[in-house]
Design a protein around this motif. Sequence first.
Motif, short mmCIF file in Angstrom:
data_model
loop_
_atom_site.label_atom_id
_atom_site.label_comp_id
_atom_site.label_asym_id
_atom_site.label_seq_id
_atom_site.Cartn_x
_atom_site.Cartn_y
_atom_site.Cartn_z
N GLY A 410 66.67 58.13 16.96
CA GLY A 410 66.66 57.79 18.57
C GLY A 410 66.44 58.93 19.30
O GLY A 410 66.17 58.89 20.28
N GLY A 411 67.12 60.07 18.76
CA GLY A 411 67.28 61.27 19.58
C GLY A 411 66.21 62.46 19.71
O GLY A 411 65.10 62.40 20.06
N THR A 412 66.45 63.07 18.36
CA THR A 412 65.78 64.30 17.98
C THR A 412 64.20 63.98 17.44
O THR A 412 63.36 64.57 18.13
N PHE A 413 64.16 63.06 16.96
CA PHE A 413 62.92 62.42 16.40
C PHE A 413 61.88 61.85 17.30
O PHE A 413 60.88 62.35 17.73
N PHE A 414 62.72 61.15 18.43
CA PHE A 414 61.92 60.68 19.61
C PHE A 414 61.53 61.73 20.69
O PHE A 414 60.44 61.87 21.13
N ASP A 415 62.32 62.76 20.75
CA ASP A 415 61.97 64.00 21.72
C ASP A 415 60.76 64.43 21.03
O ASP A 415 59.95 65.18 21.74
N LEU A 416 60.89 64.83 19.89
CA LEU A 416 59.54 65.53 19.03
C LEU A 416 58.44 64.95 19.58
O LEU A 416 57.34 65.58 19.58
N LYS A 419 57.31 64.84 23.31
CA LYS A 419 56.95 66.36 23.76
C LYS A 419 55.32 66.35 23.25
O LYS A 419 54.52 66.95 23.92
N TYR A 420 55.20 66.12 21.93
CA TYR A 420 53.88 66.18 21.19
C TYR A 420 52.85 65.51 21.93
O TYR A 420 51.84 66.09 22.31
N ILE A 421 53.02 64.31 22.36
CA ILE A 421 52.09 63.14 22.77
C ILE A 421 51.91 63.53 24.31
O ILE A 421 50.91 63.82 24.90
N LEU A 422 52.90 64.03 25.07
CA LEU A 422 52.91 64.58 26.30
C LEU A 422 51.82 65.92 26.30
O LEU A 422 50.96 65.92 27.43
N ASP A 423 52.18 67.03 25.52
CA ASP A 423 51.47 67.86 25.71
C ASP A 423 49.84 67.77 25.28
O ASP A 423 49.23 68.55 25.63
N ALA A 424 49.49 66.59 24.69
CA ALA A 424 48.44 66.29 24.34
C ALA A 424 47.44 65.83 25.67
O ALA A 424 46.34 65.52 25.57
N GLY A 425 48.15 65.63 26.92
CA GLY A 425 47.66 65.28 27.97
C GLY A 425 47.78 64.01 28.38
O GLY A 425 47.14 63.55 29.21
N ALA A 435 56.00 57.19 21.81
CA ALA A 435 57.08 57.74 20.87
C ALA A 435 58.16 56.31 20.41
O ALA A 435 58.69 56.38 19.49
N PHE A 436 58.46 55.67 21.40
CA PHE A 436 59.29 54.53 21.44
C PHE A 436 58.73 53.79 20.06
O PHE A 436 59.42 53.28 19.14
N SER A 437 57.50 53.34 20.01
CA SER A 437 57.06 52.58 19.10
C SER A 437 57.15 53.41 17.61
O SER A 437 57.42 52.53 16.83
N LEU A 438 56.64 54.40 17.40
CA LEU A 438 56.74 55.36 16.51
C LEU A 438 57.99 55.07 15.65
O LEU A 438 58.23 55.13 14.62
N VAL A 439 58.93 55.36 16.69
CA VAL A 439 60.53 55.52 16.24
C VAL A 439 60.74 54.41 15.57
O VAL A 439 61.51 54.19 14.47
N MET A 440 60.46 53.30 16.27
CA MET A 440 60.89 51.81 15.79
C MET A 440 60.13 51.55 14.34
O MET A 440 60.64 50.89 13.48
N LEU A 441 58.90 51.93 14.19
CA LEU A 441 58.18 51.79 13.13
C LEU A 441 58.92 52.54 11.99
O LEU A 441 59.13 51.98 10.85
N ALA A 442 59.24 53.84 12.35
CA ALA A 442 59.94 54.54 11.17
C ALA A 442 61.30 53.98 10.94
O ALA A 442 61.67 53.77 9.63
N ALA A 443 62.08 52.98 11.76
CA ALA A 443 63.14 52.35 11.45
C ALA A 443 62.67 51.33 10.60
O ALA A 443 63.48 50.99 9.71
#
Length: 469
Positions: A410-416, A419-425, A435-443
């Motif tokens: 919920g912290g490190t993985f979410f931040d990574l 930032k990646y999606i934000l840098d993509a514009g 990021a929220f949805s991807l973290v939940m899917l990983a869980a």
Amino acid sequence: MQSRKSNHFIFTCVGIGTFIALLNSSLITTILPNIRQSLKISTGQADWLVLIFLLVMTVSLIPLGRLSDIWGQRPLLLTGYIVFVCAAAVCGYSYNFLSILIGRALLGLGSAMILSVGPAILTTTFPSDQRGKVLGIQALITYLGLSFGPLIGGSITQFFGWQSAFLISIPLGIIGFIFCFTSVPQRSTVNTTIDVRGIVVFLVFMTSATLLLNSTIISNFHIVVWLLLLSLPVSLLQFLHIERKAALPMIDFSLFHIQNFKFGLVGAASNYLCFYLVLFIIPYYLNNILKSPPVQIGFFLTIPALIMTIVSPIAGTLSDRFGARIFSITGMCFSVISLTIFASVGIIIKPVTFILVIGGLICTGLGIGIFAAPNNSAIMSAVPQTHQGMASGTIATFRNIGMILGTTLGGTFFDLIYKYILDAGNTSSRAFLSAFSLVMLAAVFLGILGIICISHMDKRSQYRQHNPT
């Protein structure tokens, strides 16, 4: 045979300790900004107040559980209460970073002493036909401490200051000590020596693993990160070598031949990962996306606790009659459903989002409430009397591993990802939701692995005593 009244006192003693230990684990997240501002410390220093508690508690649980088999559960619990009360006082009267850091470390040690013997005391006190019910209520207390910690810490801090959030544990700790001193008997112990080499190497391994999973806190110290990467596999291999050759090891690896023990532990880690991830990341979603005020966030977070209050004792009682596996699987399924619901909120229109969040939190409460007591009962019942302390400490360790993984996801993985999606514009809100949805899917994936493990538990031998040798 102890009287029923005496058993109730013993349960109260264990329940108080469980509650204040988990309360102090979770309340720090709410009051951390106040501490940082009051003591004029950096964000990195403030993060260490969270990590030091989790680190000390995680590395201590299994050694202390084994120590209780040798020294006795009662002396360790009494000592744990003393350490905890003194540590709470140190935190409550701290006026600099070093003192509160020491206080938080001692809180972690006292909590480890209390939590490492709690399930063992209950298992040896209550008969098998009551064990699921009792462990169900204790599991409820565990989750109440975790769930209400942020709300209690925030409320007390708002009206009385952050120091009071620590000081409220002192009278509860004193009451718990009195109950322990007057009601918990000293049971027979194992006449053996302590596996000092195994404990030292285990501490190195668990410290390396915990710091690496929370490496953002030490990311500025690159040499430390590389040393930890080296020490992790070396210490693990050395620990396995020592324990396999030790006459009386700290961890008896033959216990992992017991299906309910090994699969139950993995299931426990998976279940706590699911729960702690929700507890950690949902407040950010409610604040950043739904713009919920603090009072509303507090209301949302009480939903799982209220559900647990209802279902946990019922699940524990029914598991005494019908076995643990079906309830453990059902609980994990609800946890996976809750994570699936949360993963979908990023693509659902806002008017429906509140309903989905409430539904997800209800499923979270069902998941942890149905799962914990039957699973703990199956694990403890499968372990011989002489290894109850070891098993109790191991359960608590795997629970903490799940909490650490949930926090990391919920912290490190979410931040990574963010930032990646934000840098993509993308916009900040779109990056957050993705990021929220991807973290939940990983869980969700990790939760499914938990279900697979639990399905391998032996439904027919919930209370059969196994010989690890």
